[in-house]
Write an enzyme that holds these catalytic residues in place. Structure first.
Site, PDB file in Angstrom:
ATOM      1  CB  CYS A 278      21.657  94.762-146.399  1.00 49.91           C
ATOM      2  SG  CYS A 278      20.964  96.125-145.686  1.00 49.91           S
TER       3      CYS A 278
ATOM      4  NE  ARG B 223      19.587  89.037-149.367  1.00 55.97           N
ATOM      5  CZ  ARG B 223      19.523  87.978-148.388  1.00 55.97           C
ATOM      6  NH1 ARG B 223      19.515  86.872-148.860  1.00 55.97           N
ATOM      7  NH2 ARG B 223      19.516  88.256-147.203  1.00 55.97           N
TER       8      ARG B 223
ATOM      9  N   GLY C 151      22.464  94.497-141.200  1.00 57.56           N
ATOM     10  CA  GLY C 151      22.164  94.081-139.775  1.00 57.56           C
ATOM     11  C   GLY C 151      21.946  95.446-139.075  1.00 57.56           C
TER      12      GLY C 151
ATOM     13  CD  GLU D  54       0.172  83.479-150.876  1.00 62.11           C
ATOM     14  OE1 GLU D  54       0.131  84.429-149.778  1.00 62.11           O
ATOM     15  OE2 GLU D  54       1.158  83.731-151.457  1.00 62.11           O
TER      16      GLU D  54
ATOM     17  CE  LYS E 241       2.471  85.779-153.918  1.00 66.40           C
ATOM     18  NZ  LYS E 241       2.757  85.108-152.747  1.00 66.40           N
TER      19      LYS E 241
ATOM     20  CD  GLU F  65       3.755  89.742-151.684  1.00 69.40           C
ATOM     21  OE1 GLU F  65       4.536  89.642-150.669  1.00 69.40           O
ATOM     22  OE2 GLU F  65       3.622  88.730-152.340  1.00 69.40           O
TER      23      GLU F  65
ATOM     24  CG  HIS G 287     -21.671  89.364-140.684  1.00 69.67           C
ATOM     25  ND1 HIS G 287     -22.875  89.529-140.228  1.00 69.67           N
ATOM     26  CD2 HIS G 287     -21.342  88.111-141.043  1.00 69.67           C
ATOM     27  CE1 HIS G 287     -23.441  88.210-139.996  1.00 69.67           C
ATOM     28  NE2 HIS G 287     -22.316  87.431-140.801  1.00 69.67           N
TER      29      HIS G 287
HETATM   30  C1  G6P Z   1       8.742  89.449-146.751  1.00 65.66           C
HETATM   31  C2  G6P Z   1       8.413  89.161-148.225  1.00 65.66           C
HETATM   32  C3  G6P Z   1       6.968  88.028-148.289  1.00 65.66           C
HETATM   33  C4  G6P Z   1       7.225  86.915-147.520  1.00 65.66           C
HETATM   34  C5  G6P Z   1       7.782  87.230-145.955  1.00 65.66           C
HETATM   35  C6  G6P Z   1       8.111  85.955-145.306  1.00 65.66           C
HETATM   36  O1  G6P Z   1       7.647  90.190-146.342  1.00 65.66           O
HETATM   37  O2  G6P Z   1       8.056  90.218-148.964  1.00 65.66           O
HETATM   38  O3  G6P Z   1       6.781  88.033-149.792  1.00 65.66           O
HETATM   39  O4  G6P Z   1       6.366  86.051-147.630  1.00 65.66           O
HETATM   40  O5  G6P Z   1       8.716  87.989-146.002  1.00 65.66           O
HETATM   41  O6  G6P Z   1       9.369  85.686-145.851  1.00 65.66           O
HETATM   42  P1  G6P Z   1      10.111  84.060-145.450  1.00 65.66           P
HETATM   43  O7  G6P Z   1      11.443  84.090-145.978  1.00 65.66           O
HETATM   44  O8  G6P Z   1      10.223  84.132-143.955  1.00 65.66           O
HETATM   45  O9  G6P Z   1       9.282  83.038-145.843  1.00 65.66           O
END
Ligand code: G6P
Length: 604
Positions: free
Chosen positions: A2, A27, A99, A479, A483, A486, A502
């Site tokens: 938000c 965001r 929040g 990672e 990626k 995502e 395994h």
């Molecule tokens: C969310 C995002 C991720 C990110 C994670 C941690 O899940 O989608 O891409 O890695 O938060 O975010 P931060 O701001 O704590 O690094």
């Protein structure tokens, strides 16, 4: 998640609110809304499910006014809908809220007994009713009274038709920033919404309330004690929040990595003693010598970069180190040891799970450092010390440059710890030279983008993929898979290369490509054996490697320049970012705002 933006001043605030909300889109959100006080003194509200552009397109004629409040909502209580979108209104009061109000049901029941009728299913609407029910004469006091009965987290801004000269903001666990203008003031949950209008900001602390007028602000605690705030200057320029000619922020941020790494290193390499200079740790060499273990905590990519970091610490400092998802750690009643150094990692500095883990550690007397990008964020403030990444704002939901900058920050921490322990001056010099080379080597990798894009276009048709790597290569593989998931929504699973035989080898077939991390290190031959196992099952292979490989072992090789073995993971990760990006572009996905994901996950 938000987002909040608000304005008070003499001009019409609608364009400011819409522009600010658009800046907060990155965001993640599912609906948006604004409320303004019209010239005739009534609260006018316009809300819509979907994008800020949809909200702007559907704006009723002559929708103008001042002051005003705006919000982008990520649904928690109640589905995404026009009704559940903020602002919420009760009589003359309109509020926006970030929040979660934990005792919302209880408060709602009490208010209903007194005749309150709720329009939405949200916890936030309860706040509007509570404030409207207050008998206080001024809005600030009404907000204070209402908040005393609230349990939960909030960042709020409140508008009252009876008090057109003021808006009131308050914070508990959800960021609120005041922006200081010339005869006008702004409030937002993120400086991204403010940078176009002002560089002077004031961060509210938890438990603070601000009465904001066009010509200034007054802050106080919930029990009405005045607090003194010193404005700070936003140190990033407005252009960092623009795509600057790139089609997507994700690609822009991938290409910013050489500069981001330079900034993370700036002033921190000590060539005289072959170590790192990290003033913000607030721990001297003697205290650091007492450390027997390091545990890194973070979520998502922050966790994976923490795994790279833990490996660096073990390699260079020979201190046992591991990484764990902060989201798990906080729920398992962890044993907190006095001689363990805990490191919280977060780009945003707001991720609730990481913040909660840090708070749990602090409560139990643990020693916590932060590796954080966002200056002044909740996690940064909660930690005993730490390192800022200085990577600049990261707008794309998917983390790229902050993953790399975090790994570099850990290399600095590992070097510093190593030189306090047994890392020789010669090895310190070797690592420093390696770190100096990283920005230029990333440039070389970026120059090979077209080849990666061609491979990605081929992979985009796959139903799923494996990512495999050994030891230092394993977090790189994790990672890489993260990626790809995502942004391309392709199924991707990461395994330690050693584990393939395994279990997961059963799935390898000509339809399932494997991306293999194959650095030229002491495990090179072992990795070649893994490729052999995959090829024997006719599985397609894309290798990320330092050298060309036998074409019998890999269909494609993405070459990466060699650094010191300990630092190689930083570079090996970069092509995987490009691979995910180009696969997502080939599939026509909304790269910067992938479905179901938010940039800062500020809820449990
Ligand atoms: C969310 C995002 C991720 C990110 C994670 C941690 O899940 O989608 O891409 O890695 O938060 O975010 P931060 O701001 O704590 O690094």
């Amino acid at each position: 998640m938000c987002g909040i933006v608000a304005h008070i001043g003499s001009r019409d605030c609608v364009p400011i609110l819409l522009e600010g909300l658009a800046r907060l889109e990155y965001r993640g959100y599912d609906s948006a809304g604004i409320a303004v006080l019209s010239r005739s003194g009534e609260v006018r509200v316009h809300k819509a499910k979907g994008r800020v552009a949809d909200l702007a397109a559907g704006l009723p004629a002559r929708f103008k006014g001042s002051p005003g409040i705006g919000h982008t909502r990520w649904a928690t209580h109640g589905e995404p809908s026009d009704v559940n979108a903020h602002p919420h209104v009760c009589g003359p009061i309109a509020i926006v809220h970030n929040g979660i109000i934990e005792n919302a049901d209880e408060l709602r029941a009490k208010l209903s007994v007194d005749g309150a009728v709720f329009a939405s299913e949200t916890d936030s609407e309860v706040l509007a009713h509570l404030i409207a029910a207050s008998s206080a004469d001024d809005l600030e006091e009404a907000v204070r009274q209402a908040l005393t009965s609230v349990v939960g987290t909030y960042g709020i801004v409140v508008l009252d038709a009876r008090h057109p000269d003021v808006i009131v903001a308050a914070r508990n666990g959800s960021p609120v920033v005041l922006g200081l203008g010339d005869k006008e003031m702004f409030v937002a949950s993120d400086v991204a919404a403010l940078v176009r209008y002002t560089r002077q900001v004031v961060h509210l602390d938890d438990g603070e309330v601000a009465a904001v007028r066009a010509d200034g602000f007054v802050t106080s605690t919930l029990d009405a004690q005045t607090t003194i705030k010193k404005p700070s200057t936003i140190d990033t320029d407005a252009a960092s929040y623009d795509a600057e000619g790139y089609t997507h922020f994700m690609r822009k941020e991938i290409h910013e990595q050489p500069r981001a790494v330079e900034r993370a290193l700036r002033g921190r390499l000590d060539s005289r003693f072959h170590t790192a200079h990290l003033g913000g740790l607030n721990m001297d060499a003697r205290q650091l010598r007492e450390i027997r273990r390091v545990l890194v905590l973070g979520c998502g990519s922050a966790y994976y970069s923490g795994q790279v970091g833990a490996q660096l610490i073990e390699d260079l400092a020979r201190i046992p180190a591991a990484a764990e998802p902060a989201s798990e750690f906080r729920y398992r009643n962890p044993v907190v040891e006095a001689d363990t150094l805990y490191v919280g990692v977060s780009q945003s500095g707001e991720t609730y799970d990481t913040l909660a883990a840090v708070q749990e550690l602090k409560r139990k007397g643990g020693q916590v450092l932060g590796v954080v990008n966002s200056v002044g964020s909740a996690i940064a403030r909660e930690c005993d010390g730490g390192m800022y990444l200085h990577a600049g704002p990261e707008i794309s939901v998917t983390s790229t440059k902050t993953f790399t900058a975090t790994a570099v920050a850990f290399a600095l921490l590992a070097l510093h710890l190593g030189r306090i322990h047994d890392l020789s001056p010669a090895d310190g010099r070797r690592i420093i030279a390696g770190l100096h080379a990283v920005p230029g080597q990333i440039e070389e990798i970026l120059a090979g983008e077209q080849h990666v894009a061609d491979v990605a276009a081929e992979l985009a048709n796959a139903k799923g993929m494996f990512f495999v790597g050994r030891v230092r290569g394993y977090p790189v593989a994790r990672e890489g898979a993260q990626k790809l998931k995502e942004v391309s929504y392709l199924h991707a699973e990461a395994y330690p290369a050693s584990e393939l035989k395994h279990g997961p080898l059963a799935l390898v077939n000509p339809e399932l490509p494997t991306v293999a991390i194959v650095p030229s290190d002491e495990l090179f031959d072992k990795n070649l054996s893994t490729l052999g196992e995959i090829r024997a099952r006719r599985g397609p292979v894309i290798a990320v490697a330092h050298t060309d490989l036998d074409p019998k072992l890999a269909d494609h090789v993405i070459r990466v320049p060699k650094n010191e073995p300990e630092l190689d993971p930083i570079l090996l990760s970069v092509p995987l970012q490009m691979l995910a990006y180009h696969a997502a572009v080939a599939l026509g996905n909304d790269v910067d705002k992938p479905r179901n994901l938010a940039k800062s996950v500020t809820v449990e």
